[in-house]
Scaffold this active site. Structure first.
Site, PDB file in Angstrom:
ATOM      1  CB  THR A 200      34.301  32.672  39.993  1.00  0.00           C
ATOM      2  OG1 THR A 200      33.732  33.945  39.766  1.00  0.00           O
ATOM      3  CG2 THR A 200      34.192  31.819  38.767  1.00  0.00           C
ATOM      4  N   GLY A 252      38.174  36.451  41.129  1.00  0.00           N
ATOM      5  CA  GLY A 252      38.523  37.786  41.616  1.00  0.00           C
ATOM      6  C   GLY A 252      37.835  38.864  40.802  1.00  0.00           C
TER       7      GLY A 252
END
Ligand code: SD4
Length: 339
Positions: A200, A252
């Site tokens: 991300t 994550g």
């Protein structure tokens, strides 16, 4: 001997109300007011920061900067974890998650949005043009199309091939820090072990006026179940901004971040006096202590910035990097890690 630098340093800290503690393991990278500044997750944050810097260096708003910044990886087909070229879910749909938040706690989010290259801009439009904060799936797409966004096919031939290769085993297992591997090596790395590609961009900016904003955008976990949404578009999990204190973002395995409302938690630790890196470490500790054995198998990283421009990061496993851009530096740092 009287040390003028030391004196200046401590007066600045005292005047901003932030106390340094001797026992801290994590040192903030900067010790005085540092603005404008933009920081973002992973190596590709550097190119994204350059987009944000275009805005910040001209005394633009942090909100405009974070949107402009994260649009760069969103449009890059070689990044398989964000926007166009993102890896699809197990059914072959590229579904995107994004959110944005400004200095007044205005926020907008889209979840499981298909066919739109820039989900961050749709999230901003949800924030600015609707009475709502979150739009999902088909409704988010309808809203985007009604507001001038173009419908596109986001599944590039390269991503499609990787998905089809994955289908041969359909093995769903984490590969830690897969995000830092080059796109060409992802399949090599994940086959035959099974890909769990994730990554991300989370970006935090402080503008010349002292206002902060943040943005977070992702295609989420590769080969996820259709409809799965991670932490990234969840305000308080993947992103949180409180102009009185600071801001935080995460990367994550989103499920672990949502469980602890991670980014909000980091900001609250800063409110209680932790410097940014220490605040990130305390949030990581929550995840690790909850299930130490599981924590060994996954990556979560937090990145935080205080409202005076001090910043820091912490992650579970080695390998999480973040990019920093100020008037004097344009660098990538490696985060400290639990293991
Ligand atoms: C998610 N947190 O969807 C995102 C993915 C990610 O590094 O950040 N990976 O769970």
């Amino acid at each position: 001997m009287f040390n003028r630098r030391k004196f200046l340093h401590s007066s600045v800290l005292a005047s901003t109300g932030w106390m340094m503690k001797d026992h801290l393991l994590i040192t903030p990278k900067t010790l005085i007011s540092n603005k404008p500044i933009v920081i973002s997750t992973w190596d590709f944050g550097k190119a994204a920061n350059a987009g944000a810097w275009e805005v910040l260096s001209k005394r633009g708003r942090a909100l405009d900067a974070v949107e402009a910044g994260v649009k760069i990886p969103e449009a890059d087909p070689t990044i398989h974890t964000i926007g166009y070229g993102g890896l699809p879910d197990r059914d072959g749909h590229v579904t995107l998650d994004a959110c944005i938040m400004d200095e007044k706690s205005n926020c907008g989010s889209v979840m499981c949005l298909e066919h739109i290259v820039h989900p961050i801009s749709v999230a901003r439009m949800v924030m600015e043009k609707t009475p709502h904060i979150i739009l999902v799936g088909e409704g988010a797409l309808q809203f985007a199309l009604a507001n001038g966004f173009t419908r596109e096919n986001l599944l590039t031939p390269e991503s499609e091939k990787m998905w089809k290769d994955w289908l041969k085993t359909s093995n769903y297992q984490p590969v830690i820090n897969i995000e830092n591997k080059s796109s060409a090596s992802i399949n090599a790395v994940t086959m035959p072990g099974g890909p769990f590609n994730h990554d991300t961009i989370g970006m935090l900016a402080l503008d010349s006026y002292g206002n902060m904003s943040g943005a977070c955008t992702t295609s989420g976990l590769a080969y996820k179940m259709h409809g799965r949404v991670g932490d990234s578009p969840v305000i308080g999990a993947g992103l949180f901004v409180d102009n009185e204190v600071g801001s935080a973002t995460s990367t994550g395995v989103g499920e672990e971040v949502i469980r602890i409302a991670g980014s909000h938690l980091v900001v609250e630790f800063m409110r209680q006096g932790s410097v940014p890196g220490e605040a990130c470490k305390k949030a990581v500790e929550r995840i690790v202590k909850r299930d130490p054995a599981k924590a060994r198998t996954l990556q979560v990283g937090f990145l935080a910035m205080r409202n005076d421009g001090n910043y820091g990061a912490f992650c579970i496993q080695k390998g999480f990097t973040y990019a920093v851009r100020t008037g004097t530096e344009d660098k990538i740092y490696e985060s400290e890690s639990w293991f």
